[in-house]
Design a protein around this motif. Structure first.
Motif, PDB file in Angstrom:
ATOM      1  N   CYS A   1       0.834  -1.211   0.000  1.00 51.05           N
ATOM      2  CA  CYS A   1       0.000   0.000   0.000  1.00 51.05           C
ATOM      3  C   CYS A   1       0.863   1.254   0.000  1.00 51.05           C
ATOM      4  N   ASP A   2       0.249   2.363  -0.398  1.00 54.43           N
ATOM      5  CA  ASP A   2       0.971   3.640  -0.422  1.00 54.43           C
ATOM      6  C   ASP A   2       1.235   4.155   0.981  1.00 54.43           C
ATOM      7  N   HIS A   3       0.319   3.888   1.909  1.00 54.51           N
ATOM      8  CA  HIS A   3       0.472   4.365   3.279  1.00 54.51           C
ATOM      9  C   HIS A   3       0.049   3.269   4.245  1.00 54.51           C
ATOM     10  N   VAL A   4       0.744   3.214   5.383  1.00 54.40           N
ATOM     11  CA  VAL A   4       0.361   2.314   6.472  1.00 54.40           C
ATOM     12  C   VAL A   4       0.211   3.155   7.730  1.00 54.40           C
ATOM     13  N   PHE A   5      -0.910   2.992   8.415  1.00 54.11           N
ATOM     14  CA  PHE A   5      -1.169   3.695   9.676  1.00 54.11           C
ATOM     15  C   PHE A   5      -1.197   2.651  10.791  1.00 54.11           C
ATOM     16  N   THR A   6      -0.354   2.835  11.806  1.00 45.45           N
ATOM     17  CA  THR A   6      -0.383   1.916  12.935  1.00 45.45           C
ATOM     18  C   THR A   6      -0.973   2.627  14.149  1.00 45.45           C
ATOM     19  N   SER A   7      -1.589   1.854  15.020  1.00 39.33           N
ATOM     20  CA  SER A   7      -2.078   2.401  16.287  1.00 39.33           C
ATOM     21  C   SER A   7      -1.709   1.443  17.407  1.00 39.33           C
ATOM     22  N   GLY A   8      -1.164   2.026  18.494  1.00 37.41           N
ATOM     23  CA  GLY A   8      -0.855   1.233  19.668  1.00 37.41           C
ATOM     24  C   GLY A   8       0.621   0.924  19.824  1.00 37.41           C
ATOM     25  N   GLY A   9       1.037   0.779  21.091  1.00 32.30           N
ATOM     26  CA  GLY A   9       2.364   0.276  21.381  1.00 32.30           C
ATOM     27  C   GLY A   9       3.492   1.283  21.347  1.00 32.30           C
ATOM     28  N   ILE A  10       3.193   2.592  21.576  1.00 32.44           N
ATOM     29  CA  ILE A  10       4.286   3.570  21.600  1.00 32.44           C
ATOM     30  C   ILE A  10       4.318   4.326  22.930  1.00 32.44           C
ATOM     31  N   GLY A  11       3.831   3.675  23.985  1.00 31.77           N
ATOM     32  CA  GLY A  11       3.821   4.282  25.308  1.00 31.77           C
ATOM     33  C   GLY A  11       5.097   4.013  26.088  1.00 31.77           C
ATOM     34  N   PRO A  12       5.054   4.170  27.437  1.00 34.66           N
ATOM     35  CA  PRO A  12       6.254   4.081  28.264  1.00 34.66           C
ATOM     36  C   PRO A  12       6.518   2.712  28.894  1.00 34.66           C
ATOM     37  N   THR A  13       5.659   1.728  28.644  1.00 39.82           N
ATOM     38  CA  THR A  13       5.807   0.460  29.362  1.00 39.82           C
ATOM     39  C   THR A  13       6.571  -0.582  28.542  1.00 39.82           C
ATOM     40  N   HIS A  14       6.899  -1.693  29.191  1.00 41.31           N
ATOM     41  CA  HIS A  14       7.748  -2.709  28.576  1.00 41.31           C
ATOM     42  C   HIS A  14       7.131  -3.343  27.334  1.00 41.31           C
ATOM     43  N   ASP A  15       5.785  -3.381  27.289  1.00 37.04           N
ATOM     44  CA  ASP A  15       5.130  -4.016  26.155  1.00 37.04           C
ATOM     45  C   ASP A  15       4.871  -3.053  25.006  1.00 37.04           C
ATOM     46  N   ASP A  16       5.324  -1.814  25.133  1.00 37.30           N
ATOM     47  CA  ASP A  16       5.202  -0.838  24.038  1.00 37.30           C
ATOM     48  C   ASP A  16       6.426  -0.991  23.147  1.00 37.30           C
ATOM     49  N   ILE A  17       6.309  -1.870  22.147  1.00 38.56           N
ATOM     50  CA  ILE A  17       7.466  -2.257  21.340  1.00 38.56           C
ATOM     51  C   ILE A  17       7.345  -1.852  19.876  1.00 38.56           C
ATOM     52  N   THR A  18       6.357  -1.031  19.552  1.00 40.39           N
ATOM     53  CA  THR A  18       6.140  -0.697  18.145  1.00 40.39           C
ATOM     54  C   THR A  18       7.341   0.027  17.541  1.00 40.39           C
ATOM     55  N   ALA A  19       7.903   1.010  18.239  1.00 40.25           N
ATOM     56  CA  ALA A  19       9.050   1.736  17.693  1.00 40.25           C
ATOM     57  C   ALA A  19      10.218   0.787  17.421  1.00 40.25           C
ATOM     58  N   ASP A  20      10.466  -0.124  18.345  1.00 37.64           N
ATOM     59  CA  ASP A  20      11.531  -1.110  18.150  1.00 37.64           C
ATOM     60  C   ASP A  20      11.281  -1.944  16.893  1.00 37.64           C
ATOM     61  N   CYS A  21      10.027  -2.366  16.715  1.00 33.19           N
ATOM     62  CA  CYS A  21       9.691  -3.219  15.579  1.00 33.19           C
ATOM     63  C   CYS A  21       9.791  -2.475  14.250  1.00 33.19           C
ATOM     64  N   ILE A  22       9.378  -1.214  14.234  1.00 31.94           N
ATOM     65  CA  ILE A  22       9.477  -0.435  12.999  1.00 31.94           C
ATOM     66  C   ILE A  22      10.948  -0.264  12.613  1.00 31.94           C
ATOM     67  N   SER A  23      11.792   0.040  13.592  1.00 32.23           N
ATOM     68  CA  SER A  23      13.212   0.226  13.289  1.00 32.23           C
ATOM     69  C   SER A  23      13.818  -1.068  12.750  1.00 32.23           C
ATOM     70  N   LYS A  24      13.419  -2.217  13.299  1.00 29.80           N
ATOM     71  CA  LYS A  24      13.941  -3.497  12.819  1.00 29.80           C
ATOM     72  C   LYS A  24      13.381  -3.849  11.443  1.00 29.80           C
ATOM     73  N   ALA A  25      12.119  -3.494  11.200  1.00 32.13           N
ATOM     74  CA  ALA A  25      11.517  -3.792   9.894  1.00 32.13           C
ATOM     75  C   ALA A  25      12.251  -3.078   8.768  1.00 32.13           C
ATOM     76  N   PHE A  26      12.738  -1.866   9.058  1.00 33.99           N
ATOM     77  CA  PHE A  26      13.430  -1.081   8.025  1.00 33.99           C
ATOM     78  C   PHE A  26      14.946  -1.030   8.248  1.00 33.99           C
ATOM     79  N   ASP A  27      15.417  -1.788   9.234  1.00 34.35           N
ATOM     80  CA  ASP A  27      16.849  -1.893   9.510  1.00 34.35           C
ATOM     81  C   ASP A  27      17.495  -0.527   9.719  1.00 34.35           C
TER      82      ASP A  27
END
Length: 240
Positions: free
Chosen positions: A63-89
């Motif tokens: 798709c041209d755009h992807v919108f994610t929601s969730g997982g960018i807070g302060p707790t241990h299970d907020d791992i979205t930023a980590d996953c995005i960085s790994k997805a794009f290396d």
């Protein structure tokens, strides 16, 4: 030309467990429709690194755009930023501009910018911050992926920040025809009209009211004249 396309990735165990009801998909779909971006797919994944990375990679390619929601807070299970960085290396770390936003926010409220809260300032290299006027902690855009909070009020504010920066197409128009007959009775007519107007989307949504069956027939498209013509033919062929 065809409208740009989008997908949504909803992240969180609380959605899949039924503990939290997702409201963000409904909101995003409506805003994208008005902006002329066609939402093609929505996925829901748990707070699992491999699942998030796989979904982000797949949707970003399709798709041209992807919108994610969730997982960018302060707790241990907020791992979205980590996953995005790994997805794009790309490298992920606390970024000065994001830290400054949070520092000013917590100084103003008399709270400490502790290690947990500082997690929300971790931004992948090359990403652009998404403004968060509700609670300050920013989202970010990396390539064609827009990473946003799961809290509905914050998600909506972030969508409002991002959409004006995106090129849209023709907004989809829709009209609805209420038919007091069951789907089985009107299906052949709907099929014929859908074939005659194959550039439009024609959906049939049944209901039951006071023991009687009926359906709302919804016609969607970018060309108002074609939508009008399809509705006219539907009403005529259904004898309304």
């Amino acid at each position: 030309m065809a409208n740009p396309t989008a997908a949504m990735l909803v992240i969180g165990d609380e959605i899949l467990s039924g503990r939290t009801r997702d409201a963000n998909m409904y909101f995003l779909a409506g805003e994208l429709t008005k902006h002329g971006i066609d939402l093609k797919e929505v996925r829901i994944v748990s707070d699992d690194e491999a699942a998030i990375i796989a979904a982000v990679t797949s949707l970003s390619d399709s798709c041209d755009h992807v919108f994610t929601s969730g997982g960018i807070g302060p707790t241990h299970d907020d791992i979205t930023a980590d996953c995005i960085s790994k997805a794009f290396d790309v490298h992920l770390d606390v970024r000065d501009d994001a830290r400054a936003l949070l520092q000013a926010h917590y100084d103003k409220s008399g709270q400490e910018l502790n290690a947990a809260r500082l997690r929300m300032a971790r931004i992948p290299d090359g990403a652009t911050l998404i403004d968060n006027p509700v609670s300050t902690a920013p989202g970010f855009t990396l390539r064609n992926v827009h990473v946003m909070a799961g809290v509905p009020s914050v998600f909506q504010a972030m969508v409002a920040s991002v959409l004006p920066t995106l090129t849209g197409g023709a907004p989809l128009l829709s009209q609805t025809l209420r038919v007091e007959r069951g789907e089985g009775d009107i299906a052949p007519i709907l099929t014929a009209v859908a074939e005659a107007f194959d550039d439009l989307s024609i959906g049939c949504y049944p209901f039951q009211h006071n023991g009687a069956f009926g359906a709302n027939v919804v016609v969607r498209g970018a060309d108002g004249a074609r939508v009008d013509a399809a509705m006219t033919q539907l009403a005529r062929d259904l004898g309304l």
